[in-house]
Design a protein around this motif. Structure first.
Motif, PDB file in Angstrom:
ATOM      1  N   SER A   1      -4.922  19.791 -39.133  1.00  0.00           N
ATOM      2  CA  SER A   1      -3.959  19.042 -38.323  1.00  0.00           C
ATOM      3  C   SER A   1      -4.664  18.266 -37.221  1.00  0.00           C
ATOM      4  CB  SER A   1      -2.937  20.005 -37.710  1.00  0.00           C
ATOM      5  OG  SER A   1      -2.247  19.392 -36.645  1.00  0.00           O
ATOM      6  N   LYS A   2      -4.389  16.964 -37.138  1.00  0.00           N
ATOM      7  CA  LYS A   2      -4.982  16.128 -36.089  1.00  0.00           C
ATOM      8  C   LYS A   2      -4.496  16.560 -34.713  1.00  0.00           C
ATOM      9  CE  LYS A   2      -5.577  11.946 -38.905  1.00  0.00           C
ATOM     10  NZ  LYS A   2      -5.162  12.545 -40.194  1.00  0.00           N
ATOM     11  N   VAL A   3      -3.246  17.017 -34.637  1.00  0.00           N
ATOM     12  CA  VAL A   3      -2.695  17.454 -33.355  1.00  0.00           C
ATOM     13  C   VAL A   3      -3.468  18.661 -32.830  1.00  0.00           C
ATOM     14  CG1 VAL A   3      -0.654  18.349 -32.179  1.00  0.00           C
ATOM     15  CG2 VAL A   3      -0.406  16.597 -33.937  1.00  0.00           C
ATOM     16  N   VAL A   4      -3.702  19.636 -33.683  1.00  0.00           N
ATOM     17  CA  VAL A   4      -4.445  20.833 -33.269  1.00  0.00           C
ATOM     18  C   VAL A   4      -5.869  20.463 -32.881  1.00  0.00           C
ATOM     19  CG1 VAL A   4      -5.267  23.108 -33.973  1.00  0.00           C
ATOM     20  CG2 VAL A   4      -3.030  22.312 -34.730  1.00  0.00           C
ATOM     21  N   GLN A   5      -6.497  19.614 -33.664  1.00  0.00           N
ATOM     22  CA  GLN A   5      -7.866  19.198 -33.360  1.00  0.00           C
ATOM     23  C   GLN A   5      -7.931  18.514 -31.997  1.00  0.00           C
ATOM     24  OE1 GLN A   5      -9.308  16.766 -36.563  1.00  0.00           O
ATOM     25  NE2 GLN A   5      -9.205  18.406 -38.078  1.00  0.00           N
ATOM     26  N   GLU A   6      -6.988  17.618 -31.723  1.00  0.00           N
ATOM     27  CA  GLU A   6      -6.987  16.895 -30.443  1.00  0.00           C
ATOM     28  C   GLU A   6      -6.797  17.851 -29.270  1.00  0.00           C
ATOM     29  OE1 GLU A   6      -4.114  13.728 -30.600  1.00  0.00           O
ATOM     30  OE2 GLU A   6      -4.812  13.109 -32.585  1.00  0.00           O
ATOM     31  N   GLU A   7      -5.922  18.837 -29.424  1.00  0.00           N
ATOM     32  CA  GLU A   7      -5.667  19.780 -28.342  1.00  0.00           C
ATOM     33  C   GLU A   7      -6.881  20.676 -28.076  1.00  0.00           C
ATOM     34  OE1 GLU A   7      -3.160  19.975 -26.282  1.00  0.00           O
ATOM     35  OE2 GLU A   7      -2.059  18.323 -27.205  1.00  0.00           O
ATOM     36  N   VAL A   8      -7.539  21.106 -29.128  1.00  0.00           N
ATOM     37  CA  VAL A   8      -8.743  21.932 -28.956  1.00  0.00           C
ATOM     38  C   VAL A   8      -9.849  21.107 -28.301  1.00  0.00           C
ATOM     39  CG1 VAL A   8     -10.560  23.220 -30.160  1.00  0.00           C
ATOM     40  CG2 VAL A   8      -8.169  23.481 -30.861  1.00  0.00           C
ATOM     41  N   LYS A   9      -9.978  19.851 -28.707  1.00  0.00           N
ATOM     42  CA  LYS A   9     -10.961  18.973 -28.077  1.00  0.00           C
ATOM     43  C   LYS A   9     -10.654  18.789 -26.601  1.00  0.00           C
ATOM     44  CE  LYS A   9     -11.619  15.156 -30.431  1.00  0.00           C
ATOM     45  NZ  LYS A   9     -11.340  14.043 -31.363  1.00  0.00           N
ATOM     46  N   GLY A  10      -9.362  18.751 -26.255  1.00  0.00           N
ATOM     47  CA  GLY A  10      -8.968  18.626 -24.853  1.00  0.00           C
ATOM     48  C   GLY A  10      -9.398  19.828 -24.043  1.00  0.00           C
ATOM     49  N   VAL A  11      -9.277  21.026 -24.633  1.00  0.00           N
ATOM     50  CA  VAL A  11      -9.728  22.243 -23.950  1.00  0.00           C
ATOM     51  C   VAL A  11     -11.227  22.198 -23.716  1.00  0.00           C
ATOM     52  CG1 VAL A  11      -9.979  24.747 -24.185  1.00  0.00           C
ATOM     53  CG2 VAL A  11      -7.839  23.652 -24.868  1.00  0.00           C
ATOM     54  N   LEU A  12     -11.969  21.714 -24.714  1.00  0.00           N
ATOM     55  CA  LEU A  12     -13.431  21.733 -24.642  1.00  0.00           C
ATOM     56  C   LEU A  12     -14.007  20.685 -23.689  1.00  0.00           C
ATOM     57  CD1 LEU A  12     -14.509  22.509 -28.316  1.00  0.00           C
ATOM     58  CD2 LEU A  12     -14.135  24.034 -26.393  1.00  0.00           C
ATOM     59  N   LYS A  13     -13.173  19.806 -23.148  1.00  0.00           N
ATOM     60  CA  LYS A  13     -13.672  18.860 -22.143  1.00  0.00           C
ATOM     61  C   LYS A  13     -14.189  19.594 -20.906  1.00  0.00           C
ATOM     62  CE  LYS A  13     -10.854  14.871 -23.485  1.00  0.00           C
ATOM     63  NZ  LYS A  13      -9.774  13.935 -23.070  1.00  0.00           N
ATOM     64  N   LYS A  14     -13.659  20.795 -20.678  1.00  0.00           N
ATOM     65  CA  LYS A  14     -14.126  21.618 -19.549  1.00  0.00           C
ATOM     66  C   LYS A  14     -15.406  22.381 -19.902  1.00  0.00           C
ATOM     67  CE  LYS A  14      -9.288  22.545 -18.372  1.00  0.00           C
ATOM     68  NZ  LYS A  14      -8.266  23.624 -18.213  1.00  0.00           N
ATOM     69  N   TYR A  15     -15.757  22.372 -21.173  1.00  0.00           N
ATOM     70  CA  TYR A  15     -16.927  23.118 -21.637  1.00  0.00           C
ATOM     71  C   TYR A  15     -17.794  22.190 -22.485  1.00  0.00           C
ATOM     72  CZ  TYR A  15     -13.786  26.967 -20.425  1.00  0.00           C
ATOM     73  OH  TYR A  15     -12.912  27.815 -19.775  1.00  0.00           O
ATOM     74  N   PRO A  16     -18.498  21.255 -21.870  1.00  0.00           N
ATOM     75  CA  PRO A  16     -19.233  20.227 -22.619  1.00  0.00           C
ATOM     76  C   PRO A  16     -20.347  20.755 -23.517  1.00  0.00           C
ATOM     77  CG  PRO A  16     -19.795  20.184 -20.274  1.00  0.00           C
ATOM     78  CD  PRO A  16     -18.607  21.069 -20.420  1.00  0.00           C
ATOM     79  N   ARG A  17     -20.841  21.954 -23.235  1.00  0.00           N
ATOM     80  CA  ARG A  17     -21.933  22.479 -24.069  1.00  0.00           C
ATOM     81  C   ARG A  17     -21.424  23.077 -25.378  1.00  0.00           C
ATOM     82  NH1 ARG A  17     -23.488  27.688 -24.471  1.00  0.00           N
ATOM     83  NH2 ARG A  17     -25.652  27.033 -24.555  1.00  0.00           N
ATOM     84  N   ILE A  18     -20.122  23.320 -25.491  1.00  0.00           N
ATOM     85  CA  ILE A  18     -19.568  23.919 -26.701  1.00  0.00           C
ATOM     86  C   ILE A  18     -19.205  22.822 -27.698  1.00  0.00           C
ATOM     87  CG2 ILE A  18     -17.729  25.350 -27.670  1.00  0.00           C
ATOM     88  CD1 ILE A  18     -17.468  26.730 -25.009  1.00  0.00           C
ATOM     89  N   GLU A  19     -19.732  22.924 -28.898  1.00  0.00           N
ATOM     90  CA  GLU A  19     -19.445  21.954 -29.948  1.00  0.00           C
ATOM     91  C   GLU A  19     -18.248  22.402 -30.781  1.00  0.00           C
ATOM     92  OE1 GLU A  19     -23.542  19.926 -31.309  1.00  0.00           O
ATOM     93  OE2 GLU A  19     -23.408  22.068 -31.758  1.00  0.00           O
ATOM     94  N   LEU A  20     -17.479  21.441 -31.235  1.00  0.00           N
ATOM     95  CA  LEU A  20     -16.371  21.720 -32.142  1.00  0.00           C
ATOM     96  C   LEU A  20     -16.831  21.415 -33.559  1.00  0.00           C
ATOM     97  CD1 LEU A  20     -13.417  22.468 -32.627  1.00  0.00           C
ATOM     98  CD2 LEU A  20     -12.845  20.063 -32.330  1.00  0.00           C
TER      99      LEU A  20
END
Length: 466
Positions: free
Chosen positions: A300-319
């Motif tokens: 799901s693109k929606v789920v992917q976008e939301e998880v990417k939004g969370v990871l903006k606070k954690y730049p060292r973590i790759e999705l």
């Protein structure tokens, strides 16, 4: 049935089907396991010499299941003929973690381009976000020097999977067609086929919905209506329900604005995001290297976008997403079509035997990039006239393209192999040959037969990679 919420599971528990009939739940699960066990043994007999007492059976279960639910699964397996001393239960996300550690992965980047990385090295810490239909299961592991995995935390998750989104879609349809009608669509055996068609359409469209921040958020999603719902579109209730909404009815489809269907994701996504943010604050995950999204709902693109939004606070973590979540290439063959001067290059024009002009080297697409393929079920068919110059042995070239939009000509593609056919002695000149290909497995399966012949000899057909 909510197994993970059940305090005590017994043989007396029942499951109700769409027609209201009740069956003991343990017998339903046992029947499913028995079928899978039988299928495996039949397949194994054709490949290796294997005795059943040599097999260790592993059944995966959601990480959020409690001990009673797991005991229920053991009981069902025993009823299916699996000895308890030959049975192991594994958490679904932990099985996914072992898988993810071994395979090549594709990294999801903002610009939409993929880059491959090698299996995780020792010391690599990763969290598996296993997004299924019913549940979301989460585990975290660190790769050890001996190539084993060390758990960093207890498995966790909840009932936040894709079925919650399905419920949201159905609520939208209830607003258009009425709750009573939608309930009947689910219950009435006469509407079983229409319900299956609707479920398939929802499953397909879930992957096309995008979040509010996406540049394509202001779009319309077209959904095909099954027969039972088409008949309802003539009602005054349906026509009245359309007023004032960003929904239009056109022939056998309804066009719904992305923002309306996006609301179906709110409950599921909010729970996933909240739980993920809580986990990332834990000291055990302080030096996390990656998050791996697995499971069908991860597409799901929606789920992917939301998880990417969370990871903006954690730049060292790759999705990271496993690269076989969808087909990575376009597959097709070289064919010819009637020549059209408006679109076809003159250099590819040839004169056929009947005097007409055709355009050669056209790329005929069989499987599109990103299209989901089911092993042994996803098929493509093609009909051709055998070449007279090579009457007995016929060959069709197969190509692939990594472009998002399939090119017109094979000159822009890469040749990957051949389909080869041996014509039967009974072949009559002028008859066409029908070819069917099955995708999704380790091999492309090809079958062929001559059209219009009765009792003709079977054709030998095969696929050869370059």
């Amino acid at each position: 049935m909510d197994l993970h919420r059940t305090k005590k599971l017994t043989r007396t528990m029942t499951i109700e089907d769409e027609q209201g009939r009740k069956m003991p739940a343990v017998e339903v699960f046992a029947a499913a396991i028995r079928h899978l066990k039988k299928h495996f043994m039949e397949q194994a007999e054709n490949r290796i010499k294997l005795q059943e007492n040599e097999i260790r059976w592993v059944i995966t279960v959601p990480a959020i299941w409690n001990d009673d639910a797991k005991e229920f699964m053991v009981e069902a397996a025993k009823m299916a003929g699996i000895r308890e001393d030959k049975l192991s239960l594994a958490y679904e996300p932990e099985a996914a973690a072992i898988y993810c550690k071994q395979i090549r992965l594709a990294k999801l980047r903002e610009q939409g381009k993929d880059a491959t990385i090698q299996p995780f090295p020792p010391g690599f810490k990763f969290l598996v976000l296993d997004l299924g239909g019913g549940t979301v299961d989460i585990t975290a592991h660190e790769v050890q020097r001996d190539d084993t995995l060390q758990a960093l935390m207890e498995p966790s998750g909840g009932k936040w999977g894709g079925t919650l989104v399905d419920d949201g879609f159905l609520e939208t349809f209830e607003g258009l067609f009425g709750k009573e009608f939608m309930t009947g669509l689910k219950k009435d055996i006469e509407n079983a086929e229409s319900k299956r068609e609707l479920d398939n359409e929802i499953e397909s469209k879930k992957k096309t919905i995008v979040g509010k921040s996406n540049p394509k958020a202001d779009c319309v999603i077209s959904m095909k209506l099954p027969f039972a719902m088409m008949a309802k579109t003539k009602s005054a209730q349906f026509k009245s329900a359309l007023k004032g909404k960003q929904i239009e009815h056109k022939r056998d489809k309804i066009q719904i604005h992305n923002s309306i269907l996006l609301t179906a994701f709110e409950t599921s996504v909010s729970k996933i995001v909240a739980h993920l943010e809580m986990l990332l604050r834990k000291p055990e995950l302080k030096r996390l290297d990656a998050i791996v999204m697995a499971g069908g709902f991860s597409e799901s693109k929606v789920v992917q976008e939301e998880v990417k939004g969370v990871l903006k606070k954690y730049p060292r973590i790759e999705l990271i997403i496993p690269e076989d979540g969808g087909l990575a290439i376009v597959q097709g063959i070289s064919t010819s079509v009637p020549f059209d001067i408006r679109i076809h290059p003159v250099v590819h024009r040839v004169k056929s035997r009947d005097g007409s002009y055709r355009c050669e080297d056209i790329f005929k697409v069989f499987v599109k990039k990103g299209e989901k393929v089911i092993p042994g079920q996803t098929t493509a068919s093609y009909e051709f006239y055998p070449s007279q110059s090579a009457r007995e042995h016929q060959t069709i070239e197969v190509y692939k393209s990594e472009a998002d939009d399939p090119p017109m000509l094979i000159t822009e593609c890469q040749k990957v192999g051949f389909m080869r056919f041996t014509m039967p002695n009974s072949y009559i000149t002028g008859k066409t040959v029908s070819v069917q290909m099955k995708f999704g497995g380790t091999q492309v399966k090809v079958t062929a037969d001559v059209n219009g012949l009765r009792g003709n000899e079977p054709m030998e057909a095969s696929f050869e990679w370059l």
